[in-house]
Enzyme design. Sequence first.
Site, PDB file in Angstrom:
ATOM      1  CD  GLU A  64      -2.812  -1.441   2.249  1.00 11.81           C
ATOM      2  OE1 GLU A  64      -2.395  -1.008   3.340  1.00 11.81           O
ATOM      3  OE2 GLU A  64      -3.813  -2.175   2.158  1.00 11.81           O
TER       4      GLU A  64
ATOM      5  CG  ASP B 296      -2.663  -4.982   7.556  1.00 13.16           C
ATOM      6  OD1 ASP B 296      -1.851  -4.308   6.910  1.00 13.16           O
ATOM      7  OD2 ASP B 296      -3.830  -5.199   7.187  1.00 13.16           O
TER       8      ASP B 296
ATOM      9  CG  HIS C 238       0.679  -0.912   7.290  1.00 13.12           C
ATOM     10  ND1 HIS C 238       0.619  -0.020   6.232  1.00 13.12           N
ATOM     11  CD2 HIS C 238      -0.380  -1.752   7.123  1.00 13.12           C
ATOM     12  CE1 HIS C 238      -0.421  -0.309   5.460  1.00 13.12           C
ATOM     13  NE2 HIS C 238      -1.045  -1.349   5.988  1.00 13.12           N
TER      14      HIS C 238
END
Length: 626
Positions: free
Chosen positions: A372, A397, A568
Amino acid sequence: MVKNTLRPDFNKLAKTARSFQEADKKVLGPTTTIAITPVADGRVGAHEDNVERTWRMVEKVYDLITDNVRLPDGTPVRVVVAPEIVYGARTAARAQEYYASQGVSANIWVGRSWSYVDELVGAGMGIGSSEWQQCAYGLNQTDRPGAVWLKAFCACMDERRRPIFCVYSPDLEDEEGPLNEYVSTRLLRFARAAAAVGYMRGKNYLSVGGVAMGIIGSDVRRNLFSQYLGMGVVSVDQCLLNGRIDANCYDHEELSKALKWFQQFKKTWLNKPEARRFGLDNDALVEKCLKMTIICRDLLHGNPRLCDPKVAAKQGFEANVEFAQGVNAIVGGSQGQRQWTDFNPNFDVTESLINSSWDWNGFHAPTPWATENDSKNGIGMLFGNLVTGGAPQLFADIRTNWTCQSIKKATGVDVTKICPNGIIDKRNSGAAALEFGVDLWKLAKTTPAKTSIQELWKMYNDSKKLQDALLKAILQSTNYMNAALTYFPGDGLSSQFTTPGGLPMTSYRMNCVDNMLTFSIVEGESVQLPKKVEEHIKKVTDPTWPQTFWTPRGMSSFEYMNSIGPNHDASSYGFIGADLVTLASMLRIPVDMCNVPKEEIFRPTLWQRLGNDDFRACQYLGPMYL
């Protein structure tokens, strides 16, 4: 008039066609080099009395660093030594002249006796520059105590606002024996972090896409990279990938090789082609994922075949020198969600393979790649990769905090003896480095107690047998599974594995407050949960993603979850917290959360003068390249 022999032939240059200039390394830049500068008393008699034993000290430091500090590609860091012992302004200038020609970016002063400090550093700045990392090692002995010089020298550097790391053994040293553990640990800690600082300067972060799903970590802040790390940022839109795919602008022979190699992996096809929005069958889905991977690697490091007219004619694309260059990046990230993944396969194959040490071209140095496009997490991954000598890093995550009570309530299983502090479910909505499905120590027939992650990864770099065993273990532990279409309408394949338990792991997260970076560093270990518990957590979260169950040391999982910054974090095998603290201090990035033992923390002496307040020292000095 003296003729200028350096003047180029501009007429010749103006008529030269551009080309792809081959290099002997994947990432271009000066060879990371550390200098060792021996010092001694310059007085006649005193100097001669110290010469041989001073050089013996230098020899020990030289061998320690060249034997144990590796760059990300597995090569030893380069070390050079001053042409002569430095004892005054002219000898210092001679060393500086030599170091400038060798591309030095860090220096270790070594002395066993008194030296004249002001003469030593010369009339001006002394050896190095304000951007060099500096360390001084003074011998603890009664014969000619190096501590007298060492303390005077470090005080001089503090007064000049030049941070310097001080190495002085708490016990008397045996000059005839090897460096003791205290001294060698700190010298290696300095060398690893200093090599990281030198290596990253002038390189780039490759940003594929922009902000993913509104995640602020995906906001790639160019000034943070340039001011704190000395790095650049190169941004490309994700449409470039489909553009190159449509134009056939990739190496088709490499794609064939990649397709054959990828067949080795187990795959679970959850989504039938007709259920996919764009109807890609299984083979076409794999092919597009691998095309994306190849193109991202071309962007990172360049590919001379893209400008080869013969290759281009044979494979059906237009040769392009600009496309062949790449962006000279050592870390990158891809946006993916949502604009790309609503219509195209996700980046999970790309992320897992770029982050890993194996692909169809064999064993190689992994490149940290952020899911991401979380560039702040990417910075942390780069730090972890550099201080471990190139070991893969785990992007994840911070999915869920599970206390022992919540696990028992959900499954009926009591895990208080396994993980009394609870666990964090690290489950990547992208994909993670494939090595984290393998116990690297067990595979190498050693243990974390005997072998640090730096020593372990050096073993893998040096052994073809271990490399082949690693690939075999990765293939056994990894199962690529289809993406959940509710998250990824364009489908994709994620590497699913479970990290073995009982392994040391350091988790970390780079944060941003306005224009200031801060660093969170917490050591802990992976946890092997009972099968019933593991299957429950997998089922209620997402069974297609790689999973790592991790518990912090000295704090509860809730405390970690409650105190860490964004959604994260990243992790490295091994306890590398102290190395990361040292690296952060070099770059003036304050540590906001840390469980590294106090006796292992190694920062410049200037921190002591400022009350050992990390935030105060970093704010006082400001970012390295500002």
